[in-house]
Design a protein around this motif. Structure first.
Motif, short mmCIF file in Angstrom:
data_model
loop_
_atom_site.label_atom_id
_atom_site.label_comp_id
_atom_site.label_asym_id
_atom_site.label_seq_id
_atom_site.Cartn_x
_atom_site.Cartn_y
_atom_site.Cartn_z
N TRP A 121 0.83 -1.21 0.00
CA TRP A 121 0.00 0.00 0.00
C TRP A 121 0.87 1.26 0.00
N LEU A 122 2.00 1.19 0.70
CA LEU A 122 2.84 2.38 0.84
C LEU A 122 3.68 2.63 -0.40
N GLU A 123 4.10 1.59 -1.07
CA GLU A 123 5.01 1.74 -2.19
C GLU A 123 4.34 1.83 -3.54
N LYS A 124 3.09 1.43 -3.66
CA LYS A 124 2.40 1.40 -4.95
C LYS A 124 1.37 2.51 -5.04
N ASP A 125 1.40 3.24 -6.15
CA ASP A 125 0.41 4.29 -6.41
C ASP A 125 -0.66 3.69 -7.30
N PHE A 126 -1.73 3.24 -6.68
CA PHE A 126 -2.78 2.57 -7.44
C PHE A 126 -3.52 3.51 -8.39
N TYR A 127 -3.57 4.79 -8.04
CA TYR A 127 -4.20 5.76 -8.95
C TYR A 127 -3.40 5.89 -10.24
N ALA A 128 -2.05 5.90 -10.08
CA ALA A 128 -1.21 6.00 -11.28
C ALA A 128 -1.30 4.74 -12.12
N VAL A 129 -1.44 3.60 -11.46
CA VAL A 129 -1.56 2.34 -12.21
C VAL A 129 -2.78 2.36 -13.11
N LEU A 130 -3.91 2.86 -12.57
CA LEU A 130 -5.13 2.92 -13.38
C LEU A 130 -5.19 4.16 -14.25
N GLY A 131 -4.34 5.14 -13.95
CA GLY A 131 -4.35 6.37 -14.74
C GLY A 131 -5.53 7.27 -14.43
N VAL A 132 -5.94 7.33 -13.16
CA VAL A 132 -7.06 8.17 -12.76
C VAL A 132 -6.59 9.12 -11.67
N ASP A 133 -7.35 10.20 -11.48
CA ASP A 133 -7.03 11.18 -10.45
C ASP A 133 -7.51 10.65 -9.09
N LYS A 134 -6.91 11.17 -8.00
CA LYS A 134 -7.29 10.74 -6.67
C LYS A 134 -8.74 11.07 -6.36
N SER A 135 -9.30 12.05 -7.05
CA SER A 135 -10.69 12.44 -6.81
C SER A 135 -11.67 11.70 -7.73
N ALA B 110 -4.84 -2.90 -8.24
CA ALA B 110 -5.25 -1.52 -7.93
C ALA B 110 -6.76 -1.41 -7.82
N TYR B 111 -7.46 -2.05 -8.74
CA TYR B 111 -8.93 -1.97 -8.72
C TYR B 111 -9.49 -2.66 -7.48
N ASN B 112 -8.86 -3.71 -7.04
CA ASN B 112 -9.33 -4.43 -5.85
C ASN B 112 -9.35 -3.53 -4.62
N VAL B 113 -8.42 -2.58 -4.55
CA VAL B 113 -8.36 -1.65 -3.42
C VAL B 113 -9.27 -0.45 -3.65
N LEU B 114 -9.17 0.17 -4.81
CA LEU B 114 -9.88 1.43 -5.05
C LEU B 114 -11.37 1.24 -5.28
N SER B 115 -11.81 0.04 -5.62
CA SER B 115 -13.24 -0.18 -5.85
C SER B 115 -14.01 -0.38 -4.56
N ASP B 116 -13.28 -0.64 -3.47
CA ASP B 116 -13.91 -0.82 -2.16
C ASP B 116 -13.77 0.48 -1.37
N ASP B 117 -14.88 1.10 -1.02
CA ASP B 117 -14.84 2.41 -0.37
C ASP B 117 -14.03 2.39 0.92
N LYS B 118 -14.19 1.37 1.73
CA LYS B 118 -13.48 1.31 3.00
C LYS B 118 -11.98 1.14 2.78
N ARG B 119 -11.60 0.22 1.90
CA ARG B 119 -10.18 -0.01 1.65
C ARG B 119 -9.54 1.19 0.97
N ARG B 120 -10.30 1.85 0.10
CA ARG B 120 -9.76 3.04 -0.56
C ARG B 120 -9.50 4.14 0.45
N ARG B 121 -10.42 4.33 1.40
CA ARG B 121 -10.25 5.36 2.42
C ARG B 121 -9.03 5.07 3.28
N GLU B 122 -8.86 3.79 3.68
CA GLU B 122 -7.70 3.44 4.49
C GLU B 122 -6.40 3.62 3.70
#
Length: 392
Positions: free
Chosen positions: A6-20, A58-70
């Protein structure tokens, strides 16, 4: 997935989307990437599979609201500079760095992360930090436990029996005796980690401790591998063990044989063998705890007049007295004729009497029964008759 990922990987960059990005935007982008990078659609591109796995992760983390928030909160803490202390403490004052200081002290936990103690959470990222103590090498590993199943006859389970059990499972290599080295040689301490099994790796202002890749965290290296087990210390082989099943072993019980499981790695202790017991039913006896049960049919005349019954036990026969006027379902007890316990005491034999009503009667039997009925007082049903008369 570890906290280090979680600390070393930028999942937003992997998917090519903005943090918002919204959940719908993340889903649409992921589906597009999954189609474009799927290995089946790119048979000649060796990197397609890695891109597909990264997008799925990346999608496995960002698609889940709770995991994305954490995930966002954890990366925000690192990005804020709150963790930018070296191993000597903030400002070089020598105070040890403890992750839990940032979250209300040791043992406090952070509710944003499910109440978990973040000293434990970051233990895999900062071994030796957060009050966890120095990282320890893995060393010789204990072997795995092995399970087997044995079916016993009812009589053997009650009395106890010793049976041979044949297993085909990993066992200690007879050639190297489990250390993985060629006969005449021994494993040598790993030169990369000096036999500790761990190495330090610097990354910016942090120092990470991780298992040594040269020796896989064991601390030693087999230079000349055993030709039989190829350095593993164990081989798959057929072995026969004599297993003692104690008297009174019950269906579903487990028998543990310490040290009879898979061998450990590099001379580590062996695991245990757990034998699951299945007891075949008996054609006469049942069992309730330490008591044996038996159902015996008797005639109406025997129940009314009384009789002496000879009934079998596991080691002979006993005589039970049926008192006159015994109703069906009465249980008679033969003490000490059940299962012998470990203390030497035995349970009982419980005999249930089943009064049998004949389906057919001869003329003589019917006449005799009618005479009997004429001279027998009726059954006490006054309380029932009173309730019936309410509906008359």
């Amino acid at each position: 997935m570890s906290s280090k990922d979680w600390l070393e990987k930028d999942f937003y960059a992997v998917l090519g989307v903005d943090k918002s990005a919204s959940s719908d935007d993340i889903k649409k982008t992921y589906r597009k990437l999954a189609r474009e990078s799927h290995p089946d659609h790119n048979p000649d591109d060796p990197g397609a599979e890695e891109r597909f796995k990264a997008a799925s992760e990346a999608y496995n983390v960002l698609s889940d609201d709770k995991r994305r928030r954490e995930y966002d909160e954890m990366r925000a803490l690192f990005g804020s500079g709150a963790f930018r202390r070296n191993a000597r403490g903030a400002g070089g004052g020598g105070a040890p760095f403890d992750v839990s200081d940032l979250f209300g002290g040791a043992g406090g936990g952070d509710r944003r992360f499910g109440g978990a103690n973040l000293s434990d959470l970051f233990g895999s990222v900062f071994p030796g930090g957060g009050g966890a103590g120095p990282a320890r090498p893995r060393g010789p590993a204990r072997g795995r436990d092995v399970e087997a199943e044995v079916a016993l006859d009812f009589d053997d389970a009650v009395r106890g029996v010793t049976l041979p059990l044949t297993l085909r499972a990993p066992g200690v290599c007879d050639t190297c005796h489990g250390d993985g080295a060629k006969p005449g040689t021994r494993p040598v301490p790993c030169s990369h980690c000096n036999g500790s099994g761990m190495v330090n790796r610097n990354q910016g202002s942090f120092s990470f401790a991780e298992p040594c890749r040269a020796c896989q965290g064991v601390g030693s290296i087999v230079e000349e591998k055993c030709p039989e087990c190829r350095g593993t210390g164990g081989v798959t082989k057929t072995r026969t063990l004599n297993v003692r099943f104690p008297a009174g072993v019950a269906d579903g019980q487990k028998i543990r044989l310490a040290g009879r499981g898979e061998p450990g790695e590099r001379g580590g202790p062996a695991g245990d063998l757990f034998v699951h017991v299945k007891v075949r039913p008996d054609d006469l006896f049942g069992r309730t705890g330490d008591d044996l049960t038996l159902t015996v049919p008797i005639t109406f005349a025997e129940a009314a007049l009384g009789t002496d019954l000879r009934v079998p036990t596991l080691d002979g026969a006993v005589t039970l007295r049926v008192p006159p006027g015994t109703p069906g379902g009465r249980v008679l007890r033969a003490r000490g004729k059940g299962v012998v316990r470990r203390d030497g005491q035995a349970g009982d034999l419980l005999v249930t009497l089943d009064v049998v009503v004949p389906a057919r009667l001869s003329d003589e039997a019917r006449t005799a029964l009618e005479t009997f009925a004429a001279h027998t007082p009726p059954a006490a049903r006054e309380h029932l008759d009173a309730r019936v008369r309410r509906f008359s």
